[in-house]
Design an enzyme around this catalytic site. Structure first.
Site, PDB file in Angstrom:
ATOM      1  N   GLU A  30     -21.453  14.617  13.539  1.00  0.00           N
ATOM      2  CA  GLU A  30     -20.583  14.526  14.703  1.00  0.00           C
ATOM      3  C   GLU A  30     -19.320  13.741  14.343  1.00  0.00           C
ATOM      4  OE1 GLU A  30     -22.037  16.081  17.181  1.00  0.00           O
ATOM      5  OE2 GLU A  30     -21.148  15.402  19.073  1.00  0.00           O
ATOM      6  N   LYS A  82     -27.874  10.349  20.196  1.00  0.00           N
ATOM      7  CA  LYS A  82     -27.115  11.575  20.447  1.00  0.00           C
ATOM      8  C   LYS A  82     -25.646  11.180  20.584  1.00  0.00           C
ATOM      9  CE  LYS A  82     -27.073  15.923  22.889  1.00  0.00           C
ATOM     10  NZ  LYS A  82     -25.660  16.017  23.164  1.00  0.00           N
ATOM     11  N   TYR A  91       0.844  -1.200   0.000  1.00  0.00           N
ATOM     12  CA  TYR A  91       0.000   0.000   0.000  1.00  0.00           C
ATOM     13  C   TYR A  91       0.881   1.252   0.000  1.00  0.00           C
ATOM     14  CZ  TYR A  91      -3.446   3.417   1.541  1.00  0.00           C
ATOM     15  OH  TYR A  91      -4.245   4.525   1.636  1.00  0.00           O
ATOM     16  N   SER A 108     -27.876  24.683  18.429  1.00  0.00           N
ATOM     17  CA  SER A 108     -27.658  23.746  19.518  1.00  0.00           C
ATOM     18  C   SER A 108     -28.987  23.032  19.759  1.00  0.00           C
ATOM     19  CB  SER A 108     -27.192  24.514  20.745  1.00  0.00           C
ATOM     20  OG  SER A 108     -26.981  23.617  21.786  1.00  0.00           O
ATOM     21  N   ILE A 109     -29.056  22.249  20.796  1.00  0.00           N
ATOM     22  CA  ILE A 109     -30.257  21.449  20.970  1.00  0.00           C
ATOM     23  C   ILE A 109     -30.713  21.529  22.429  1.00  0.00           C
ATOM     24  CG2 ILE A 109     -29.365  19.189  21.568  1.00  0.00           C
ATOM     25  CD1 ILE A 109     -30.832  18.074  19.189  1.00  0.00           C
ATOM     26  N   CYS A 145      -2.944 -12.284  54.188  1.00  0.00           N
ATOM     27  CA  CYS A 145      -2.238 -13.415  54.799  1.00  0.00           C
ATOM     28  C   CYS A 145      -0.891 -13.021  55.398  1.00  0.00           C
ATOM     29  CB  CYS A 145      -2.052 -14.541  53.788  1.00  0.00           C
ATOM     30  SG  CYS A 145      -0.827 -14.171  52.521  1.00  0.00           S
TER      31      CYS A 145
END
Ligand code: IVH
Length: 692
Positions: free
Chosen positions: A177, A120, A35, A81-82, A415
């Site tokens: 997002e 969300k 690659y 915005s929310i 112990c």
């Protein structure tokens, strides 16, 4: 020889194809070195022929020169915005629906409102601008009006196409997002730890920090991904009437959109969606902090409009937080099955991730020092799913008197045996072995575990008493316990003593790999136990193995295979593949120890051990299980397949032979379909298991 223009085009197409094989399908066809050669050839051609450079060339994904600062970008359409609904109960969804119905003037007899329900995602909001199908700019949200230009960084994210598929519009702004898969985050942190670098705090911060880097080469090294959930300016494109359809269109242009979205009607279906995703939350490969409901009809969205920077037509419905702040009351030390001493923070109880947490692990001495946790500090605790609650970070220092500084004990708190910390290892261990009661208890619990000998009813409380009263010092002693001894334990009714005796009796028939796993050898998990069972076929063979010879043989076969490959000859199976020299050494030590040999010998006298049903290769197919099965658990399905010599893998690739899809199968099913892998249902699986 073709001309440079043609060669550049061919190389780009070829590299894009390998990118898809590698990133999307997890099925590379060429080695990294091959690659790299293609990639460097393209880079060389582009720099020799600047007129052939293109913003959507795969070479643009590696990141160019660092910037001095990120340029400001004014959004043509503000990035909103929310509104967050903090009521995490059903009423949160019901209130939103009621509000929408009120605003839209709907009466009780009007039909339910249609919503687009989505996850969300927990990352960083981004706006991607495509002009005539080519990505020309990426900008952060900023204050909603003005964001930062992060185009060079965003080009390094493979999930984001540099060119759209199909008939691309003149202008398309996609909003969504950028985030990080949990597995990728953990892998990144493992790499950081190995390199002695600082660990990242959580996927969200890491993703946000990576996108806002000045040097795109750093962004390129962070495993970021992307999902779209909205749009900005659009021109030259027939815009559908529903938000969900707009996302379908965006998806058709080759941009990832989350698969868990759903069109629902009315409050009840919003509630059902919230509950269904809550159930799935831990199984998702990334973090979410809630779901989002959007009025689906775009005309209705316009009618509803915005309040300040928040649209009236959308709401985020949260889930209980997985992180909360609380106080460390003390730091204690616990001793585990293999004698590891783990510092544990005793916390002022706090409700996090749906349960009350009062202990959090600090893993080991180095971790404790790195996070610098002291008793009296205020810390952030995280609990997600089944994982043990842990301390993420210190939020505020307590008084921190020098005498309160935590020191690892020099002798075992259980112990009293000396403890050692092996150089180069993070763990501090008790040297008491099975003399140490803490280790004995953990060893018994492990032996009785569901994936080991599966002794139902042998839990914490019983094991505590068995060890304290010296009724069982090791797993073999369990088989000498009679009903009278068991009935003598505290809080043990006659019936439960009978039941427990019955489950001990039942465990006398065991498959070899479970028996090996149950022994609890350090480093021997279920997978290694299966390798050992397949290779040795019996406890006797395992006990008499010459590990030095085996490892030498393994090395010889491996070397021989290298030669065979060069000559193009078929390679041989490497014996004990998956067991390295260090693990082999630790297994050999365990099996040499007198005490362990005695216990194993006593066990083999009472337990009837079934050899592996079939050796590897006879079944030989690779399965992936997804969704929930009605008539069996996934563990049972896995055991049944493995017993027939099949392999069960975690993720779907071209090499998968069958995907078994149960109810609510998710992205693995989609991937199987896109790769053309055969999908079968539970009924077909059962038939297949019946076949000889
Ligand atoms: S829509 C219409 N949908 O949450 C309002 N946002 O708290 C625009 N987010 O800045 C956002 N998943 O970063 C929307 N499915 C989703 C989302 C989502 C995550 C983020 C986004 C936004 C923030 C608001």
């Amino acid at each position: 020889m073709s001309n440079p223009r043609e060669r550049v085009a061919a190389l780009r197409a070829e590299i894009e194809r390998h990118n898809r094989l590698y990133y999307d399908q997890d099925a590379p066809e060429i080695t990294d070195a091959e690659y790299d050669r293609l990639f460097r050839e393209l880079q060389a051609l582009e720099s020799a022929h600047p007129e052939l450079a293109a913003p959507d060339s795969p070479t643009q994904r590696v990141g160019g020169a660092p910037a001095k600062d990120l340029a400001a970008v004014r959004h043509d359409m503000p990035m909103l915005s929310i509104r967050t609904e903090t009521d995490t109960e059903d009423t949160g969804a019901a209130n939103f629906d009621a509000r929408i119905r009120r605003e839209l003037d709907l009466g009780p007899n009007d039909p339910p409102v249609e919503y687009a329900a989505e996850l969300k995602l927990d990352g960083l909001a981004i706006s991607l601008r495509y002009e005539n199908g080519t990505l020309v700019r990426a900008a952060t949200r900023g204050d909603g009006e003005v964001g930062e230009d992060v185009t060079a960084n965003v080009r390094t994210i493979h999930a984001i196409p540099l060119r759209l598929k199909g008939n691309a519009p003149e202008i398309l702004e996609v909003r969504g997002e950028i985030f990080m898969l949990r597995a990728a985050f953990e892998k990144l942190n493992r790499r950081q730890a190995e390199a002695g670098e600082k660990l990242f705090i959580n996927p969200r911060n890491t993703a946000a920090g990576a996108v806002r880097q000045l040097d795109p080469k750093i962004t390129a090294q962070r495993p970021l991904t992307f999902c779209a959930y909205g749009y900005g300016v659009m021109r030259g494109f027939r815009i559908p009437h529903r938000h969900s359809e707009l996302l379908d269109a965006i998806e058709a242009f080759g941009i990832p959109v989350n698969k868990e979205r759903k069109v629902v009607k009315g409050a009840e279906e919003l509630i059902a969606y919230h509950a269904a995703i809550a159930k799935k939350r831990e199984a998702l490969p990334f973090d979410i902090d809630g779901v989002v409901y959007k009025v689906n009809d775009l005309d209705a969205q316009r009618d509803l409009g915005n309040v300040a920077r928040e649209p009236r037509w959308a709401v985020a419905h949260k889930y209980p937080a997985q992180e909360e702040a609380t106080e460390v009351q003390a730091i204690e030390v616990q001793v585990g099955r293999t004698g590891t001493l783990t510092p544990v923070a005793k916390l002022k109880p706090v409700f996090v991730g749906g349960v009350t947490v009062s202990n959090a692990t600090l893993h080991n001495e180095d971790e404790l020092r790195r996070k610098d946790v002291w008793a009296g500090d205020t810390v952030v605790v995280r609990r997600a799913g089944d994982v043990i609650p842990e301390i993420v970070t210190v939020r505020k220092h307590g008084p921190r008197r020098p005498e309160d500084r935590f020191e690892m004990p020099t002798s075992c708190p259980v112990c009293g045996s000396p403890v050692v910390r092996v150089e180069g290892e993070a763990a501090t261990r008790c040297t008491g072995g099975l003399y140490c009661k803490a280790q004995r208890k953990q060893a018994l619990l492990h032996f009785a575990g569901r994936r080991a000998m599966d002794i139902e009813g042998l839990g914490d409380k019983i094991v505590d008493q068995l060890v304290e009263r010296e009724l069982a010092k090791n797993p073999a002693d369990l088989y000498d316990l009679d009903e009278a001894a068991l009935a003598g334990l505290e809080r043990m009714a006659e019936k439960s003593a009978q039941n427990l005796r019955g489950s001990i009796e039942k465990s006398k028939h065991a498959e070899l790999h479970r028996f090996i796993y149950a022994l609890g050898m350090p480093g021997v998990g279920e997978e290694v136990a299966k390798i050992l069972a397949r290779h040795f076929g019996s406890v006797a063979n395992l006990m008499t193995a010459d590990w030095t010879a085996l490892m030498a043989d393994k090395e010889a076969v491996r070397k021989d295979n290298v030669q065979r490959k060069k000559r193009g000859e078929p390679v041989e199976d490497v014996p004990l593949e998956g067991i390295g020299p260090e693990l082999a050494d630790s297994i050999a030590k365990f099996l040499h120890e007198r005490h362990n040999r005695d216990v194993i010998e006593r066990l083999t006298r009472v337990v009837e051990i079934a050899a592996p049903a079939q050796r590897r290769g006879e079944g030989g197919k690779t399965f992936v299980l997804t969704g929930s099965l009605a008539g069996m658990t996934r563990d049972e399905a896995r055991d049944a397949l493995e017993a027939r010599g099949h392999k069960v893998a975690a993720s779907v690739s071209k090499k998968t032979d069958y995907v078994v899809a149960g109810a609510d199968a998710g992205s693995k099913l989609d991937k199987a379909r896109s790769l053309g892998v055969r999908v079968i249902d539970e009924q077909q699986l059962k038939e297949l298991l019946k076949e000889r």
